[in-house]
Write an enzyme that holds these catalytic residues in place. Structure first.
Site, PDB file in Angstrom:
ATOM      1  N   PRO A 106      59.040   6.287  25.391  1.00 42.04           N
ATOM      2  CG  PRO A 106      60.382   5.785  23.602  1.00 42.04           C
ATOM      3  CD  PRO A 106      58.977   5.970  24.028  1.00 42.04           C
ATOM      4  CD  GLU A 107      62.675  11.427  23.520  1.00 41.10           C
ATOM      5  OE1 GLU A 107      63.162  12.506  23.919  1.00 41.10           O
ATOM      6  OE2 GLU A 107      62.583  11.138  22.320  1.00 41.10           O
ATOM      7  CG  HIS A 124      53.082  -7.600  21.794  1.00 43.66           C
ATOM      8  ND1 HIS A 124      53.764  -8.674  21.269  1.00 43.66           N
ATOM      9  CD2 HIS A 124      52.595  -6.916  20.740  1.00 43.66           C
ATOM     10  CE1 HIS A 124      53.702  -8.624  19.941  1.00 43.66           C
ATOM     11  NE2 HIS A 124      52.991  -7.577  19.598  1.00 43.66           N
ATOM     12  NE  ARG A 173      61.943  -2.676  18.887  1.00 39.47           N
ATOM     13  CZ  ARG A 173      62.728  -1.694  18.430  1.00 39.47           C
ATOM     14  NH1 ARG A 173      62.271  -0.484  18.322  1.00 39.47           N
ATOM     15  NH2 ARG A 173      63.961  -1.954  18.092  1.00 39.47           N
TER      16      ARG A 173
END
Length: 295
Positions: free
Chosen positions: A2-3, A106, A126
DNA sequence: ACGGGCCCCTGTTGGC
DNA sequence: TGCCAACAGGGGCCCG
């Protein structure tokens, strides 16, 4: 991942291993991965086939690779008007892997190249991440049109500390919310917001109007400091979801002072780190070092 | 303009 | 051992 530091680690990998190469084929294995590419999966694949990925760019948590044509690849930048844009969401990975290697559980999108070298795979447990092809907006630094509303990130030269301070001062909100607002400052997420607030000795619920220009400067310095240190250690990863393009984890998690450390002693004062619910997530802080003042 | 709540997903963890 | 709720680094959208 994420960051900003984790995304920057990925950008560097793309720059090294993918930039300059020409796509042979793009395969979409999960439609949700390209849900923001409005014309759909077939158009996405068709638009990428035969194009060259000129370079790897980043603003905040977004990555993009301007698209060129093979014959003009050496004169990169002259004619690029669109780019492959990516956001990793909570669990997205961009992996550079040998063409024959086993398919990840995935795997969502696969790009193969005309040099028969390593593939670029978008793997995302996800499915909050996504890829799309978008035009580059022509004004200033060329940025994909879908993210022109995102603010510059604090590691960009274009980030203006003074403008940020003024925008904070007129907002009716709290500082942690403001740090997470990508239209004010991009690239800061839940971990680095908590870590920077701890370093600056600020409570996350401090009203932005209560911040002096000096304090805002200290906070920005803390954001840059913690992100810079994290980058130097390959980013933060608690598990194998957060890896570079070669599948390797960073180790900045060892240097976190408050995030995920509920009940552990504060490195500065020894008091217990507090965890609180905030915005449907968690906030970690030291109540003694970060008292709420000015509300 | 702002905050709250919910949604989008899959997987892991911890309490009972 | 099993079950289930809580939780996870992302953002968008709707509502009041």
């Amino acid at each position: 991942m994420p960051e900003l530091p984790e995304v920057e680690v990925v950008r560097r990998g793309l720059s090294r291993w993918v930039a300059g190469r020409t796509i042979a084929q793009a395969e979409v294995l999960h439609a949700r991965a390209i849900r923001r590419h409005v014309p759909g999966a077939a158009e996405f694949a068709g638009r990428l086939a035969g194009r060259t990925l000129v370079s790897a760019e980043r603003r905040g948590k977004y990555l993009w690779m301007p698209l060129g044509d093979p014959e003009s690849a050496s004169g990169a930048g002259s004619g690029s008007s669109e780019a492959l844009l990516a956001h990793l969401g909570m669990s997205g990975q961009l992996l550079v892997v040998e063409p024959g290697s086993p398919v990840e559980k995935h795997l969502r999108v696969r790009l193969s190249f005309d040099d028969d070298g390593p593939e670029l795979r978008f793997v995302d447990q996800r499915t909050f991440g996504h890829l799309l092809v978008a035009p580059l907006a022509p004004l200033g630094r060329p940025v994909p049109e879908p993210i022109v509303h995102i603010a510059a990130d604090p590691l960009e030269e274009a980030f203006d500390d003074e403008v940020f301070a003024v925008r904070l001062s007129v907002r009716q909100t709290e500082i942690k919310r403001a740090l997470l607002d990508q239209s004010l400052i991009s690239g800061v997420g839940n971990i680095y917001a908590d870590e920077a607030l701890w370093r600056a000795r600020l409570h996350g619920r401090t009203p932005t109007r209560a911040l002096s220009r000096r304090k805002t400067g200290e906070l920005l310095a803390a954001v840059r400091e913690v992100m810079g240190e994290a980058l130097g250690q390959g980013g933060t990863s608690f598990d194998s979801l957060y890896v570079n393009v070669n599948g390797e984890s960073g180790y900045f998690d060892r240097s976190l002072n408050v995030y995920g450390r509920q009940g552990e002693p504060c490195a500065r004062c020894g008091g217990p780190v507090l965890r609180e619910a905030f915005m449907n997530r968690s906030s970690y802080s030291c109540p003694r070092c970060q008292p709420l003042v000015g509300s």
